[in-house]
Write an enzyme that holds these catalytic residues in place. Structure first.
Site, PDB file in Angstrom:
ATOM      1  CG  HIS A 200      -1.965  -1.099   1.171  1.00  0.00           C
ATOM      2  ND1 HIS A 200      -2.786  -1.400   0.111  1.00  0.00           N
ATOM      3  CD2 HIS A 200      -2.218  -2.056   2.116  1.00  0.00           C
ATOM      4  CE1 HIS A 200      -3.510  -2.468   0.398  1.00  0.00           C
ATOM      5  NE2 HIS A 200      -3.183  -2.894   1.594  1.00  0.00           N
ATOM      6  CG  ASP A 251      -5.489  -5.989  -0.547  1.00  0.00           C
ATOM      7  OD1 ASP A 251      -5.504  -6.893   0.303  1.00  0.00           O
ATOM      8  OD2 ASP A 251      -5.452  -4.793  -0.222  1.00  0.00           O
TER       9      ASP A 251
HETATM   10 ZN   LIG Z   1      -3.515  -7.010   2.554  1.00  0.00          ZN
END
Ligand SMILES: [Zn+2]
Length: 339
Positions: A200, A251
């Site tokens: 991220h 994800d």
């Molecule tokens: Zn994750």
């Protein structure tokens, strides 16, 4: 069948396959409320349910062009073994990014000590499963765990993956507990380096991005999930200017489509920079494939076949094919592998 074109396969460097079951559920006003529902689903998983759900999710990935996956796994050891079997069924190369979890979450996610965590990791390795060391986050792992895990990964030459800076609250909590931001803490604890992937980095500031650049770390960006969860935007242009390596992950598996991940990444960068082609086409293909493989410590991963006769590619010149795939196609251009 008409001719197909062979292209490098995509590497999904960050997946939580069980979250595929949450697709379409509108519950949760923000990330933290969504997380409550996600944890309820995590609690229900068994080796049997993982075996079935992950196999279908990995087949969906394979059909979409992902030929390797890093499964960031925090449901315990028996389900990790089941996930590896599911990936083998789906013919997807598998790396178990096995999460270390000291605090928070559910009891099944946590280990009593770093030694207990490393015991699980050794069991996976002794079963022939490729692994990465994965302190879940600075939220879930205190400083002493981070130091030990960073050292183990370094000594054994293993990849290290860690979530960081997905949500502003995580940054605030790190500042309150440690007086530094998450990526600064990871640097202090010896967790950054050329084998490290920070997942991220949405809310990383300039100093944190400098640390990632200086340590030759990678960022795994997961744009469809980050959009779905209201996380924010990767500071894509600042990442690009620093030359920080990027890879992609599906994800939460709200969407499984590598072209869309790459298109959103480039779209974020274009909106931030007010110009086109911030990442060159070849660069985006590297982000989708080779960079993910190196993030997971994989030397090889399978190619994919695409259908140049697909309606989405009508009128596209052959030399523009790779750009057109990212700009205007969905994963249905990938020809289902012969099984
Ligand atoms: Zn994750």
């Amino acid at each position: 069948m008409a001719r197909t074109i062979s292209l490098p396969g995509f590497v999904n460097a960050h997946s939580h396959a069980f979250q595929r079951a949450l697709r379409g559920r509108a519950a949760g006003g923000d990330f933290w409320a969504w997380r409550d529902g996600m944890l309820e689903d995590a609690e229900r998983q068994t080796a049997e349910s993982v075996r079935a759900l992950y196999a279908s999710t990995y087949r969906e990935m394979h059909a979409a062009g992902y030929t390797a996956v890093g499964e960031f796994h925090y449901l315990g050891l028996d389900t990790a073994l089941a996930a590896a079997e599911a990936a083998a069924d789906a013919c997807v190369a598998f790396v178990c990014v096995y999460a270390a979890y000291a605090r928070g979450g559910l009891p099944r996610m946590r280990q009593e000590s770093v030694a207990a965590y490393l015991g699980d990791l050794e069991t996976l390795r002794s079963n022939g499963i490729a692994v990465a060391v994965a302190p879940h986050s600075v939220r879930a792992c205190p400083r002493d765990w981070l130091v030990e895990l960073g050292r183990y990964a370094r000594d054994d030459g293993l990849p290290l993956h860690v979530h960081a800076n997905e949500q502003p609250r995580e940054v605030e909590e790190s500042l309150a507990e440690h007086g530094v931001r998450p990526i600064e803490l990871l640097a202090d604890c010896g967790c950054l380096g050329e084998r490290t992937t920070v997942v991220h980095a949405t809310h990383a500031n300039g100093a944190e991005l400098d640390l990632l650049r200086d340590s030759d770390s990678t960022i795994c960006v997961c744009p469809t999930t980050e959009a779905d969860l209201g996380d924010g935007f990767l500071p894509a242009v600042r990442v690009k200017h620093r030359g920080i390596r990027l890879c992609i992950g599906s994800d939460s598996n709200v969407r499984i489509d590598p072209f869309e991940e790459l298109r959103q990444l480039e779209g974020i960068a274009r909106r931030q920079d007010g110009r086109r082609n911030v990442f060159a086409t070849e660069e985006l293909w590297e982000i989708g494939g080779a960079n993910g493989a190196s993030s997971l410590g994989l030397e090889t991963w399978a190619d994919v076949e695409v259908d140049p006769g697909h309606p989405s590619l009508a009128g596209v010149e052959e030399e523009d094919l790779r750009a057109a795939l990212i700009a205007g196609c969905g994963a249905d251009v990938v020809v289902a592998p012969v099984r």
